[in-house]
Write a protein that holds these residues in place. Structure first.
Motif, PDB file in Angstrom:
ATOM      1  N   THR A  46      46.478  29.749 101.692  1.00  0.00           N
ATOM      2  CA  THR A  46      46.803  30.196 103.053  1.00  0.00           C
ATOM      3  C   THR A  46      47.532  29.126 103.835  1.00  0.00           C
ATOM      4  O   THR A  46      48.371  29.442 104.650  1.00  0.00           O
ATOM      5  CB  THR A  46      45.538  30.579 103.842  1.00  0.00           C
ATOM      6  OG1 THR A  46      44.458  29.829 103.350  1.00  0.00           O
ATOM      7  CG2 THR A  46      45.270  32.053 103.758  1.00  0.00           C
ATOM      8  N   PHE A  47      47.204  27.864 103.595  1.00  0.00           N
ATOM      9  CA  PHE A  47      47.833  26.873 104.455  1.00  0.00           C
ATOM     10  C   PHE A  47      49.308  26.624 104.146  1.00  0.00           C
ATOM     11  O   PHE A  47      49.975  25.916 104.869  1.00  0.00           O
ATOM     12  CB  PHE A  47      47.029  25.584 104.582  1.00  0.00           C
ATOM     13  CG  PHE A  47      46.612  24.941 103.308  1.00  0.00           C
ATOM     14  CD1 PHE A  47      45.331  25.134 102.837  1.00  0.00           C
ATOM     15  CD2 PHE A  47      47.471  24.139 102.621  1.00  0.00           C
ATOM     16  CE1 PHE A  47      44.926  24.516 101.669  1.00  0.00           C
ATOM     17  CE2 PHE A  47      47.076  23.523 101.460  1.00  0.00           C
ATOM     18  CZ  PHE A  47      45.797  23.716 100.975  1.00  0.00           C
ATOM     19  N   VAL A  48      49.824  27.224 103.060  1.00  0.00           N
ATOM     20  CA  VAL A  48      51.282  27.175 102.848  1.00  0.00           C
ATOM     21  C   VAL A  48      51.960  28.062 103.885  1.00  0.00           C
ATOM     22  O   VAL A  48      52.969  27.704 104.484  1.00  0.00           O
ATOM     23  CB  VAL A  48      51.662  27.660 101.428  1.00  0.00           C
ATOM     24  CG1 VAL A  48      53.161  27.806 101.300  1.00  0.00           C
ATOM     25  CG2 VAL A  48      51.133  26.712 100.387  1.00  0.00           C
ATOM     26  N   PHE A  53      52.998  22.700  99.698  1.00  0.00           N
ATOM     27  CA  PHE A  53      53.750  23.141  98.531  1.00  0.00           C
ATOM     28  C   PHE A  53      53.318  22.452  97.256  1.00  0.00           C
ATOM     29  O   PHE A  53      53.210  23.083  96.206  1.00  0.00           O
ATOM     30  CB  PHE A  53      55.249  22.947  98.761  1.00  0.00           C
ATOM     31  CG  PHE A  53      55.901  24.265  98.986  1.00  0.00           C
ATOM     32  CD1 PHE A  53      56.481  24.953  97.949  1.00  0.00           C
ATOM     33  CD2 PHE A  53      55.842  24.853 100.234  1.00  0.00           C
ATOM     34  CE1 PHE A  53      57.025  26.198  98.149  1.00  0.00           C
ATOM     35  CE2 PHE A  53      56.377  26.093 100.442  1.00  0.00           C
ATOM     36  CZ  PHE A  53      56.973  26.774  99.393  1.00  0.00           C
ATOM     37  N   ALA A  54      53.043  21.168  97.384  1.00  0.00           N
ATOM     38  CA  ALA A  54      52.555  20.441  96.210  1.00  0.00           C
ATOM     39  C   ALA A  54      51.262  21.097  95.723  1.00  0.00           C
ATOM     40  O   ALA A  54      51.047  21.284  94.524  1.00  0.00           O
ATOM     41  CB  ALA A  54      52.322  18.975  96.570  1.00  0.00           C
ATOM     42  N   THR A  55      50.405  21.497  96.677  1.00  0.00           N
ATOM     43  CA  THR A  55      49.161  22.179  96.312  1.00  0.00           C
ATOM     44  C   THR A  55      49.447  23.514  95.648  1.00  0.00           C
ATOM     45  O   THR A  55      48.798  23.888  94.673  1.00  0.00           O
ATOM     46  CB  THR A  55      48.307  22.417  97.570  1.00  0.00           C
ATOM     47  OG1 THR A  55      48.255  21.221  98.314  1.00  0.00           O
ATOM     48  CG2 THR A  55      46.911  22.858  97.198  1.00  0.00           C
ATOM     49  N   LEU A  56      50.427  24.225  96.200  1.00  0.00           N
ATOM     50  CA  LEU A  56      50.791  25.517  95.627  1.00  0.00           C
ATOM     51  C   LEU A  56      51.155  25.381  94.154  1.00  0.00           C
ATOM     52  O   LEU A  56      50.718  26.168  93.316  1.00  0.00           O
ATOM     53  CB  LEU A  56      51.957  26.125  96.410  1.00  0.00           C
ATOM     54  CG  LEU A  56      52.570  27.392  95.830  1.00  0.00           C
ATOM     55  CD1 LEU A  56      51.550  28.514  95.771  1.00  0.00           C
ATOM     56  CD2 LEU A  56      53.756  27.840  96.660  1.00  0.00           C
ATOM     57  N   ALA A  92      49.856  26.363  88.579  1.00  0.00           N
ATOM     58  CA  ALA A  92      49.652  25.874  87.213  1.00  0.00           C
ATOM     59  C   ALA A  92      48.284  26.309  86.701  1.00  0.00           C
ATOM     60  O   ALA A  92      48.149  26.821  85.585  1.00  0.00           O
ATOM     61  CB  ALA A  92      49.779  24.344  87.185  1.00  0.00           C
ATOM     62  N   VAL A  93      47.275  26.161  87.562  1.00  0.00           N
ATOM     63  CA  VAL A  93      45.919  26.556  87.175  1.00  0.00           C
ATOM     64  C   VAL A  93      45.853  28.060  86.893  1.00  0.00           C
ATOM     65  O   VAL A  93      45.279  28.503  85.901  1.00  0.00           O
ATOM     66  CB  VAL A  93      44.911  26.169  88.288  1.00  0.00           C
ATOM     67  CG1 VAL A  93      43.567  26.823  88.046  1.00  0.00           C
ATOM     68  CG2 VAL A  93      44.762  24.662  88.365  1.00  0.00           C
ATOM     69  N   SER A  94      46.486  28.833  87.761  1.00  0.00           N
ATOM     70  CA  SER A  94      46.446  30.285  87.585  1.00  0.00           C
ATOM     71  C   SER A  94      47.159  30.716  86.306  1.00  0.00           C
ATOM     72  O   SER A  94      46.752  31.663  85.646  1.00  0.00           O
ATOM     73  CB  SER A  94      47.100  30.981  88.772  1.00  0.00           C
ATOM     74  OG  SER A  94      46.563  30.487  89.963  1.00  0.00           O
TER      75      SER A  94
END
Lengths: 272, 323
Positions: free
Chosen positions: A116-118, B298-301, B306-308
Motif C-alpha cells: 500500500t505504501f507504494v 519501489f525497492a520494497t515492491l 520476487a517473493v510472490s
C-alpha cells in the motif's frame, strides 16, 4: 483412560494458549475501570474496581462521538462500494467473455501484490489535488473497489453451476438479468463474507485515514485513538477506556458473524 | 492467487463448444469470437471497479515510478528529475540496510512462529473436543482487533511501569525496559504480530486438516506409527501448501508492516524496529523527501514481487503434490 488423559492434556494446552491470547484484552478492560493510582501498581488482570465513569471522561476528553460517526460513514460507504463494484466486476470475470479479460485479471492480481505504501504518496497527491483532504470523499472514494473482493466473489460465482445461467438465458433473461436474479440471490453467503471483511478492514484501517484527515472533525476512531494516546499517554485508565470503545464494534461484528468470517477465510485461503 | 488462472479455461471447456472451435485456436477475428451484447454488458459491469482501481491504484503505481526518479518535497509544483540518484543514494544509506535487516529478521520470526503456533493450535483443535468453537473464537479475537488498539495495549503492558514489569517485580524479578532495547523491542513486535495473526493461521490449518484423507492415518496407525510420527511424516508434508500460504502471508504482511510498528515503537529505539514501511514514512512524510520515500517503496515492491514469484512457482507444485 488413556483417551481421557489425552483430552485433558489437549484442554490444558489450549487453555494456557487461550489465556495468553486473552490477557491483553483482560488487562485493557481491567485498566479501563481503575483509578489512575491503581493503574501503576495493580498486578491483577481481573477488574478490582469498577470506575465506569472513566468511559464518560474518555468520551468527553476527545470527540469520540464524532470519530464514531466518521468511522461508521466511512465503513458503510466502503462496504457498499465493495458489494456493488466488486460484485459486478467479479461476475464479468467469472461468466462473460470479452476481449483482454484474462490479461485484465492478471493486472488486478498484480495490484494485489503492491505494498500500500507504494501507492499512498501519489494517491495522496491526487486526492489533495481534488480538494478531498478532510472529506468523506477522500476517505471513501479511493477505496470503493478492491481486488480482494473481486477475487473472492469471482471464485464463488465460478462455483455456481453454469446450467442455471443457461436455463435463465433460454427463458429469455438478459445477461444482466441473470446476474441480478440468479447469481445475486445464490451468492448471499459470499456477499455477507465480503461485507464483514470490508467492514473490519475499513473500521481498523489506519494509514490512509491518517494521511487524508487533518482536522479532529474528520478523524476516524483509529486515528482519534492514536492521537488520544499522544495526549493521554499517562492516564492509562482513560486511554484504555478509549481503546475498549474503539475495539468493541469490531469484536461485536466478529461475534455475530463468526461462522461466515471463518468460512470466508477458508474460502480465500484455499482457493487463492 | 495464482490458482485463479486456470479457471477461465475450465469454465470455457464446460460450456458448448463455440462455432469457431472448428477452426482451432487460430482465428483472431474479434467480431465473431465475441458476442457484442455480451461484451457490452461486461464493459458496463467491469467499468466502475476498473475506473476506481485504475485511478487510485494503477495510476499511483505508475506515477510513483516516475516520482522515484525525482527530487520532490511533496507540495512544490515542480519535480526535479534526478535519474537514478535516489536509488544510488539508497544503496549507500545505512538506514536502508538497517531497515532491511530489521524487516528480514521480523519476517523470519513471524513466519516461523506463525507456522508453529498456527499448526500446533489447529492440531489440538482438530478433534471432536468440547468448546471447540469457543476456543477458535478466542484465538481469533486478536485478528479482528485494530492494529492501533492492539499495539497500544501491548505498549502499555510492557511499559517499564506496566503490568508485565509490575507482575515480575511482585515475584522479585527486575523486569527489563522492553521497548528501550532494540532486540527486546523487535521481539515484542514479532510477538505482537504473531499474536494478531494466530487466528487466521489456525483457521487456515484447520481447513487444511479437514481436507486430509483419514484413510492414510488409519493405515499408518495400523502399521504402528505413533502420534508424533504420524504428525511429522504425514500431516506436516500433506499440509505443505497451507504452510506455504501462511509463510507467504507472513512475508507480505511484514514487508508491508506499518500500523503496528508506528504505534508500538515508532520505529525505535534508534531504528531498532524501523521496518521498510516505517522507513518510507519517515523519509516521505516526516522529512518531506517524497522522491526518496517513493524509491524506498519501489525497492520494497521489487522484493515483494520476487517473493510472490517464488510463491507462484512453488505453490503450483505444492498443490499438485496434494492430489
Amino acid at each position: 483412560m488413556n483417551r481421557r488423559a489425552a483430552t485433558f492434556g489437549r484442554h490444558a494446552v489450549l487453555l494456557v494458549g487461550a489465556v495468553a491470547v486473552v490477557v491483553p484484552f483482560l488487562w485493557m478492560f481491567t485498566t479501563s475501570l481503575q483509578t489512575r493510582a491503581e493503574t501503576y501498581t495493580s498486578t491483577s488482570v481481573l477488574p478490582t474496581s469498577w470506575h465506569w465513569e472513566n468511559y464518560a471522561h474518555a468520551w468527553a476528553a476527545a470527540p469520540f462521538g464524532r470519530y464514531y460517526l466518521n468511522s461508521v460513514v466511512m465503513a458503510l460507504g466502503i462496504v457498499a462500494g465493495h458489494l456493488v463494484l466488486d460484485a459486478l466486476a467479479a461476475y464479468a470475470f467469472a461468466r462473460l467473455r470479452f476481449p483482454l479479460r484474462d490479461q485484465l485479471f492478471v493486472v488486478l492480481l498484480a495490484m494485489l501484490l503492491v505494498p500500500t505504501f507504494v501507492t499512498v504518496i501519489p494517491a495522496y497527491s491526487l486526492v489533495a489535488g481534488f480538494g478531498w483532504i478532510d472529506t468523506y470523499a477522500g476517505l471513501i472514494v479511493p477505496r470503493l473497489a478492491d481486488v480482494f473482493g473481486i477475487i473472492l466473489l469471482r471464485q464463488y460465482f465460478a462455483g455456481i453451476p453454469q446450467e442455471l445461467d443457461d436455463a435463465a438465458r433460454i427463458d429469455g433473461c438478459s445477461r444482466a438479468g441473470t446476474f441480478f436474479r440468479i447469481m445475486v440471490p445464490l451468492s448471499m453467503p459470499a456477499f455477507a463474507t465480503l461485507a464483514i471483511f470490508s467492514f473490519l478492514f475499513a473500521w481498523n484501517d489506519f494509514l490512509w485515514p491518517l494521511l487524508v484527515t487533518n482536522s479532529d472533525e474528520m478523524r476516524t476512531v483509529q486515528i482519534g485513538l492514536a492521537s488520544f494516546e499522544g495526549r493521554y499517554g499517562t492516564t492509562w485508565n482513560y486511554l484504555m477506556a478509549g481503546t475498549v470503545m474503539a475495539t468493541v464494534p469490531a469484536i461485536a461484528v466478529f461475534m455475530v458473524f463468526q461462522r461466515l468470517l471463518v468460512r470466508g477465510i477458508a474460502m480465500t485461503g484455499l482457493k487463492d | 492467487m495464482p490458482s485463479a488462472e486456470p479457471r477461465p479455461a475450465a469454465t470455457a471447456a464446460t460450456r458448448p463448444a463455440p462455432v469457431t472451435r472448428a477452426r482451432g485456436r487460430a482465428p483472431r477475428l474479434r467480431g465473431d469470437r465475441y458476442d457484442r451484447s455480451e461484451v457490452l454488458t461486461a464493459a458496463l459491469f467491469v467499468l466502475p471497479a476498473v475506473t476506481v482501481l485504475g485511478i487510485f491504484v494503477l495510476y499511483p503505481i505508475l506515477s510513483a515510478a516516475r516520482t522515484s526518479l525525482t527530487s520532490w518535497n511533496g507540495y512544490s509544483p515542480t519535480k526535479e528529475f534526478v535519474g537514478l540518484a535516489n536509488y544510488t543514494a539508497l544503496l549507500h544509506d545505512p538506514a536502508l540496510w538497517n531497515s532491511l535487516g530489521v524487516t528480514v529478521l521480523y519476517a523470519a520470526g513471524v513466519s516461523v512462529l506463525g507456522v508453529v503456533s498456527g499448526l500446533a493450535v489447529a492440531l489440538l483443535l482438530d478433534s471432536p473436543i468440547r468448546a471447540r468453537g469457543l476456543y477458535r473464537g478466542v484465538y481469533f479475537l486478536p485478528a479482528v482487533t485494530s492494529s492501533v488498539a492492539a499495539a497500544i495495549v501491548w505498549r502499555y503492558l510492557f511499559d517499564p511501569a506496566g503490568w508485565v514489569n509490575t507482575a515480575l517485580g511482585s515475584v522479585g524479578v527486575d523486569g527489563p525496559d522492553w521497548l528501550g532495547n532494540r532486540w527486546l523491542a523487535l521481539t515484542l513486535l514479532t510477538g505482537l504480530t504473531v499474536w494478531k495473526n494466530l487466528g487466521f493461521n489456525v483457521v487456515l490449518y484447520l481447513t487444511g486438516l479437514q481436507a486430509l484423507p483419514t484413510s492414510v492415518f488409519e493405515a499408518a496407525q495400523l502399521d504402528g506409527a505413533n502420534l508424533w510420527q504420524r504428525i511429522r511424516r504425514i500431516t506436516v508434508p500433506l499440509l505443505r501448501p497451507i504452510t506455504f500460504f501462511v509463510v507467504i502471508q507472513a512475508l507480505i504482511t511484514t514487508f508491508q508492516a506499518f500500523d503496528l510498528v508506528y504505534v508500538l515503537t515508532g520505529g525505535g529505539p534508534r531504528g531498532g524496529t524501523e521496518v521498510l514501511g516505517m522507513f518510507m514514512y519517515r523519509e516521505a512524510f516526516r522529512l518531506g523527501d517524497f522522491g526518496y520515500g517513493t524509491a524506498i517503496a519501489f525497492a520494497t515492491l521489487f522484493l515483494v514481487l520476487a517473493v510472490s514469484l517464488v510463491q507462484w512457482r512453488v505453490s503450483g507444485s505444492g498443490r499438485s503434490s496434494l492430489r
